[in-house]
Write a protein that holds these residues in place. Structure first.
Motif, short mmCIF file in Angstrom:
data_model
loop_
_atom_site.label_atom_id
_atom_site.label_comp_id
_atom_site.label_asym_id
_atom_site.label_seq_id
_atom_site.Cartn_x
_atom_site.Cartn_y
_atom_site.Cartn_z
N ALA A 26 1.23 6.95 -6.52
CA ALA A 26 -0.06 7.69 -6.45
C ALA A 26 1.46 9.06 -6.70
N VAL A 27 1.42 9.10 -5.65
CA VAL A 27 2.65 10.74 -5.42
C VAL A 27 3.38 10.80 -6.84
N ILE B 193 1.18 -1.37 0.31
CA ILE B 193 -0.17 -0.47 0.38
C ILE B 193 0.98 1.15 -0.44
N ASP B 194 1.69 1.08 0.63
CA ASP B 194 2.81 2.78 0.94
C ASP B 194 3.11 2.27 -0.32
N GLN C 118 8.53 1.34 -8.59
CA GLN C 118 7.64 0.95 -7.34
C GLN C 118 6.62 -0.09 -8.42
N GLU D 111 0.85 3.78 -2.75
CA GLU D 111 0.81 5.25 -2.54
C GLU D 111 2.16 6.44 -3.24
N ASP D 112 3.43 5.74 -3.51
CA ASP D 112 4.51 6.03 -4.20
C ASP D 112 3.99 6.78 -5.38
#
Length: 525
Positions: free
Chosen positions: A57-58, A50-51, A121, A54-55
């Motif tokens: 998505a950033v 999940i982290d 990622q 999120e990276d």
């Protein structure tokens, strides 16, 4: 410069995945779902994923912000030019800038748009895949949930809404969950169970929408449902499903062909489906009755509770709470034998070394992983540490047996639907390597380290008795009769865990050293 990492040929990626699969098979499947303790690390792994997402998505947001900022300035210049075209283009600076932009800037934009985002990622996910559950894990999880349903007589709609065995939980299954259940049960040729789960998927798809990129089409689910019904020889129902799908997509070629095929089967009375074995669901077995806690209470006046002060001299000073459960075979239940501190230490000892449980196979002469036993175990020698020494001394006090030559302590943790199907603990092999040194298993001692919220009982179908886990308690029974012959009344099983983490510790005591404490008696005529 554009990154070249993403251009790795698909063939190389596939080769890598195949090699990774072979490596995992060589190391042995982790079998995630067979132990609650073993699944804990999956939550940590999911948190990392999940982290990582999120990276990603950033990175996407950074690129999106760059694009949006540029659109604003580009739109402003273009609107300015179009509002007064001739005046704008008559200025040589504007003309030059337009030609340069159109020749160079938009090629750069094309490259920027084509440049992939989140390469690092994607690579991170690939690194973590080695630790993720495999398709085999998913199949085992499906089988486990199906086992819970069939053993306890649960209904698919109730399961999918978190209503388990009469209790509502704050959890529910998604369309992806129920559809995966149906797909895998279909692949396993368990068509009756598959039909229930796929139908539930159809119901959920009508009530809930799915977001990209995980959405699946209604027609796909309906087609699989129709195929399942055909396997069950329910042609008319299958045709209804296809007709419903055609109302949404009247020109879908696959649906039209399937409709024509089913209509032909109905008209000609043909049946291409193989015969399906349907298990009787009306009358539960003795095993299922025991798992559900429906054995009648014993009315035998010879069964009672007492403080055991006689099995060993130590019990005179520290008697144990003993409940006589059965006389044929002899079976007792001890209460409050383990302290919370001892239980915590035992679990801490076992967790790092838990491995998939195996069963001795007489045909091969070795222990093998089998579907009838789903748990993870760790073994500890009698003198491993002060706790194991103390535990073995306690077993001697409870049983009055000499533990020399007996088997090591075995700690077990059960996972999703964890169970051990009906079996005997004795070997019944007079000339086997398993019994040559120390004899057969005269008795079994089973410690319950945890309470189990639902399920997980130890049932004895032949004598219609069930023992439910109570933290700190111990059940002990004889596997051999007084004359040394095997006792088939000891057939037993560990029922599937519905909700909870079941921890047990057991000791199999061998007969050879018990020649004085329980001598072999002649069979009475």
């Amino acid at each position: 410069m554009r990154s070249s990492k993403w251009l790795l040929p698909v063939r190389v990626l596939l080769t890598y995945q195949v090699l990774l699969l072979l490596l995992r098979q060589a190391k042995g499947e982790e079998s995630h779902c067979t132990s609650v303790a073993g699944m804990v690390k999956l939550l940590d792994l999911e948190a990392q994923l999940i982290d990582n997402l999120e990276d990603y998505a950033v990175e996407l947001e950074k690129k999106l912000q760059t694009v949006r900022r540029s659109i604003t300035s580009l739109r402003l210049e273009n609107d300015k030019a179009r509002s007064s075209t001739e005046e704008y283009l008559s200025n040589p600076l504007n003309s030059f800038s337009l030609i340069r932009r159109m020749n160079r800037d938009w090629i750069i934009w094309q490259l920027y748009m084509d440049d992939p985002v989140g390469i690092s990622q994607v690579e991170r996910i690939q690194e973590l895949r080695e630790h993720m559950p495999t398709h085999t894990d998913v199949e085992e999880a499906v089988t486990a949930l199906d086992r819970i349903q069939s053993t306890y007589g649960l209904k698919v709609p109730e399961i999918s809404h978190g209503f388990l065995n009469g209790k509502q939980y704050n959890v529910s299954l998604t369309v992806l969950d129920t559809y995966a259940m149906g797909q895998i049960l279909f692949d396993q040729k368990n068509y009756l169970a598959a039909a229930s789960w796929i139908y539930q998927s159809v119901v959920l798809m009508e009530a809930f929408s799915m977001a990209a990129p995980l959405e699946i089409s209604k027609n796909e689910v309906r087609m699989v449902y129709a195929e399942t019904l055909l396997k069950l020889n329910q042609h008319a129902d299958a045709l209804k499903v296809v007709n419903i799908a055609l109302t949404d997509n009247p020109h879908d070629i696959k649906l039209l062909l399937k409709k024509s095929e089913i209509e032909t089967m109905i008209r000609t009375g043909t049946n291409n489906a193989p015969p399906v074995k349907v298990q009787a669901t009306g009358v539960p077995t003795a095993y299922q009755i025991g798992c559900r806690g429906q054995f009648p209470p014993s009315a035998d006046s010879k069964l009672y509770c007492l403080y055991n002060r006689t099995t060993s001299p130590f019990l005179i000073l520290a008697p144990l709470k003993m409940e006589l459960v059965g006389l044929d075979p002899y079976m007792v239940l001890y209460h409050d034998v383990l302290s919370p501190k001892e239980i915590k230490e035992l679990q801490g000892m076992a967790t790092p070394g838990l491995k998939r449980a195996t069963v001795y196979q007489a045909s091969s002469g070795r222990n093998e992983v089998v579907k009838t036993r789903t748990s993870k175990v760790a073994w500890f020698p009698d003198g491993y540490n002060p706790l194991t020494v103390r535990l073995n001394a306690r077993i001697s006090d409870m049983t009055g047996f000499n533990l020399y030559g007996s088997e090591m302590l075995q700690l077990m943790n059960y996972g999703l639907g964890g169970h051990y199907d009906q079996h005997y603990d004795f070997f019944n092999k007079t000339n086997s390597n398993m019994t040559a040194m120390s004899g057969d298993r005269i008795a079994t001692v089973l410690f319950y380290l945890t309470d189990v919220e639902q399920g997980g009982a130890t049932v004895f179908p032949n004598i219609r008795k069930a023992v439910f886990p109570q933290r700190g308690s111990v059940v002990m029974w004889y596997n051999l009769k007084d004359n040394g012959q095997i006792d088939t009344q000891t057939l037993h099983a560990a029922c599937p865990v519905i909700v909870g983490s079941k921890w047990v510790c057991n000791k199999w005591i061998r007969e050879r050293e018990q020649i004085f404490s329980r001598p072999c008696l002649k069979k009475r005529m």
